[in-house]
Motif scaffolding. Structure first.
Motif, mmCIF file in Angstrom:
data_model
loop_
_atom_site.group_PDB
_atom_site.id
_atom_site.type_symbol
_atom_site.label_atom_id
_atom_site.label_comp_id
_atom_site.label_asym_id
_atom_site.label_seq_id
_atom_site.Cartn_x
_atom_site.Cartn_y
_atom_site.Cartn_z
ATOM 1 N N GLU A 20 0.833 -1.208 0.000
ATOM 2 C CA GLU A 20 0.000 0.000 0.000
ATOM 3 C C GLU A 20 0.865 1.253 0.000
ATOM 4 O OE1 GLU A 20 -2.418 -0.617 3.394
ATOM 5 O OE2 GLU A 20 -3.721 -2.098 2.420
ATOM 6 N N LYS A 21 1.963 1.224 0.772
ATOM 7 C CA LYS A 21 2.878 2.376 0.788
ATOM 8 C C LYS A 21 3.496 2.578 -0.596
ATOM 9 C CE LYS A 21 3.082 4.060 5.045
ATOM 10 N NZ LYS A 21 4.022 3.489 6.028
ATOM 11 N N ARG A 22 3.895 1.470 -1.216
ATOM 12 C CA ARG A 22 4.501 1.574 -2.545
ATOM 13 C C ARG A 22 3.504 2.156 -3.543
ATOM 14 N NH1 ARG A 22 5.028 -0.693 -7.413
ATOM 15 N NH2 ARG A 22 7.119 -0.975 -8.315
ATOM 16 N N GLN A 23 2.260 1.704 -3.496
ATOM 17 C CA GLN A 23 1.242 2.235 -4.402
ATOM 18 C C GLN A 23 1.002 3.716 -4.158
ATOM 19 O OE1 GLN A 23 -2.173 -0.249 -3.821
ATOM 20 N NE2 GLN A 23 -1.267 -2.030 -4.866
ATOM 21 N N ALA A 24 0.983 4.113 -2.901
ATOM 22 C CA ALA A 24 0.797 5.531 -2.579
ATOM 23 C C ALA A 24 1.952 6.363 -3.141
ATOM 24 C CB ALA A 24 0.694 5.721 -1.072
ATOM 25 N N ILE A 25 3.157 5.825 -3.057
ATOM 26 C CA ILE A 25 4.337 6.540 -3.557
ATOM 27 C C ILE A 25 4.278 6.681 -5.067
ATOM 28 C CG2 ILE A 25 6.849 6.396 -3.855
ATOM 29 C CD1 ILE A 25 6.879 4.988 -1.051
ATOM 30 N N THR A 26 3.971 5.580 -5.778
ATOM 31 C CA THR A 26 3.959 5.658 -7.238
ATOM 32 C C THR A 26 2.815 6.542 -7.747
ATOM 33 O OG1 THR A 26 2.735 3.552 -7.343
ATOM 34 C CG2 THR A 26 5.137 3.455 -7.583
ATOM 35 N N ARG A 27 1.672 6.504 -7.064
ATOM 36 C CA ARG A 27 0.573 7.399 -7.454
ATOM 37 C C ARG A 27 0.988 8.856 -7.284
ATOM 38 N NH1 ARG A 27 -2.908 3.741 -4.719
ATOM 39 N NH2 ARG A 27 -2.865 5.131 -2.898
ATOM 40 N N ALA A 28 1.593 9.146 -6.144
ATOM 41 C CA ALA A 28 2.024 10.518 -5.874
ATOM 42 C C ALA A 28 3.109 10.946 -6.857
ATOM 43 C CB ALA A 28 2.534 10.627 -4.437
ATOM 44 N N ALA A 29 4.035 10.042 -7.146
ATOM 45 C CA ALA A 29 5.116 10.371 -8.074
ATOM 46 C C ALA A 29 4.573 10.651 -9.469
ATOM 47 C CB ALA A 29 6.122 9.225 -8.123
ATOM 48 N N ARG A 30 3.578 9.882 -9.908
ATOM 49 C CA ARG A 30 2.977 10.125 -11.220
ATOM 50 C C ARG A 30 2.364 11.527 -11.265
ATOM 51 N NH1 ARG A 30 0.593 5.482 -11.886
ATOM 52 N NH2 ARG A 30 -1.377 6.057 -10.904
ATOM 53 N N THR A 31 1.702 11.916 -10.187
ATOM 54 C CA THR A 31 1.097 13.255 -10.124
ATOM 55 C C THR A 31 2.162 14.340 -10.147
ATOM 56 O OG1 THR A 31 -0.817 12.440 -8.889
ATOM 57 C CG2 THR A 31 -0.326 14.792 -8.721
ATOM 58 N N VAL A 32 3.189 14.182 -9.319
ATOM 59 C CA VAL A 32 4.221 15.225 -9.196
ATOM 60 C C VAL A 32 5.085 15.304 -10.452
ATOM 61 C CG1 VAL A 32 6.252 15.966 -7.896
ATOM 62 C CG2 VAL A 32 4.240 15.103 -6.681
ATOM 63 N N PHE A 33 5.508 14.159 -10.991
ATOM 64 C CA PHE A 33 6.291 14.180 -12.228
ATOM 65 C C PHE A 33 5.476 14.775 -13.379
ATOM 66 C CE2 PHE A 33 8.892 10.465 -10.479
ATOM 67 C CZ PHE A 33 10.033 11.232 -10.287
ATOM 68 N N GLY A 34 4.188 14.445 -13.444
ATOM 69 C CA GLY A 34 3.338 14.981 -14.499
ATOM 70 C C GLY A 34 3.109 16.470 -14.359
ATOM 71 N N ARG A 35 3.108 16.952 -13.129
ATOM 72 C CA ARG A 35 2.874 18.380 -12.877
ATOM 73 C C ARG A 35 4.151 19.204 -13.002
ATOM 74 N NH1 ARG A 35 1.515 18.683 -7.092
ATOM 75 N NH2 ARG A 35 3.790 18.938 -6.853
ATOM 76 N N ASP A 36 5.242 18.711 -12.414
ATOM 77 C CA ASP A 36 6.470 19.501 -12.312
ATOM 78 C C ASP A 36 7.554 19.098 -13.293
ATOM 79 O OD1 ASP A 36 5.183 20.666 -10.171
ATOM 80 O OD2 ASP A 36 6.252 19.511 -8.648
ATOM 81 N N GLY A 37 7.414 17.927 -13.920
ATOM 82 C CA GLY A 37 8.480 17.427 -14.775
ATOM 83 C C GLY A 37 9.513 16.677 -13.957
#
Length: 221
Positions: A20-37
């Motif tokens: 669950e922690k890993r999924q939370a991290i990858t979801r957040a990373a997808r959002t942040v990478f998509g927003r900030d590059g």
């Protein structure tokens, strides 16, 4: 519940918690990478988005490079699965070539809005390609676009074998089809950031399909 079941459940909890922690991290990373590059995104920002500590992220991913590679590969796989399903559902059985190709192309562009976070990543990849790890770019292509285009090329080859298309090179025909129908939608909408209205999308797709058929439909069709 038996003591054996209780023991098994107790042993499984840490694994579920890690997943669950890993999924939370990858979801957040997808959002942040998509927003900030990739370049501007920080592990601190990803940790804040995921609601975990930076140490937790580094326990799962040893570097930002590895996290980015994982995110783009997993995200591309999800979109590819959706596109492969569209190929199967829309082109599995063709009865009216123009109508079926048009329905397929309209379905093909729907992931732009259904997977908005993924195409946010794609926008950043196109903007930052020279600054991204080559391994991440290769992983994205192999897991996503190349896998999908290979499947579409095989299906176009089957349509050619059945007499629906005149395509000596089905892979090239598949590329031409997507360029004529979906690419214009993708570019005009900035990879789904500003979706086109239905009428404009249909106009692009319909004219693209007709242009494709002028090049690839056998005379008798």
């Amino acid at each position: 519940m038996t003591s054996r079941q209780e023991t098994r459940d107790t042993a499984d909890r840490p694994r579920r918690g890690l997943a669950e922690k890993r999924q939370a991290i990858t979801r957040a990373a997808r959002t942040v990478f998509g927003r900030d590059g990739y370049t501007r995104a920080s592990i601190d920002a990803i940790a804040a988005e995921a609601g975990v500590s930076t140490r937790t992220i580094y326990n799962h991913f040893t570097s930002k490079d590895l996290l980015f590679q994982t995110v783009i590969r997993e995200s591309a796989a999800q979109v590819a699965d959706a596109q492969l399903d569209i190929i199967e559902r829309r082109l599995g059985k063709v009865t009216d070539l123009e109508a079926d190709l048009t329905a397929f192309a309209l379905a093909w562009v729907t992931p732009l809005t259904e997977f908005a976070d993924h195409f946010g990543l794609v926008r950043q990849i196109n903007a930052e390609a020279r600054h991204l790890p080559k391994a991440a770019l290769d992983a994205w292509q192999e897991t996503g676009p190349r896998r999908v285009f290979a499947a579409l090329g095989r299906r176009f080859g089957e349509l050619a074998d059945d007499g629906w298309l005149e395509a000596p090179d089905p892979g090239r025909a598949a590329t031409h089809f997507v360029l004529l129908t979906a690419t214009d939608v993708t570019q005009r909408s900035y990879w789904g950031a500003y979706p086109l209205d239905r009428a404009e999308t249909e106009e692009i797709v319909v004219t693209g399909v007709r242009a494709f058929l002028r090049a690839y439909a056998p005379p008798r069709r």
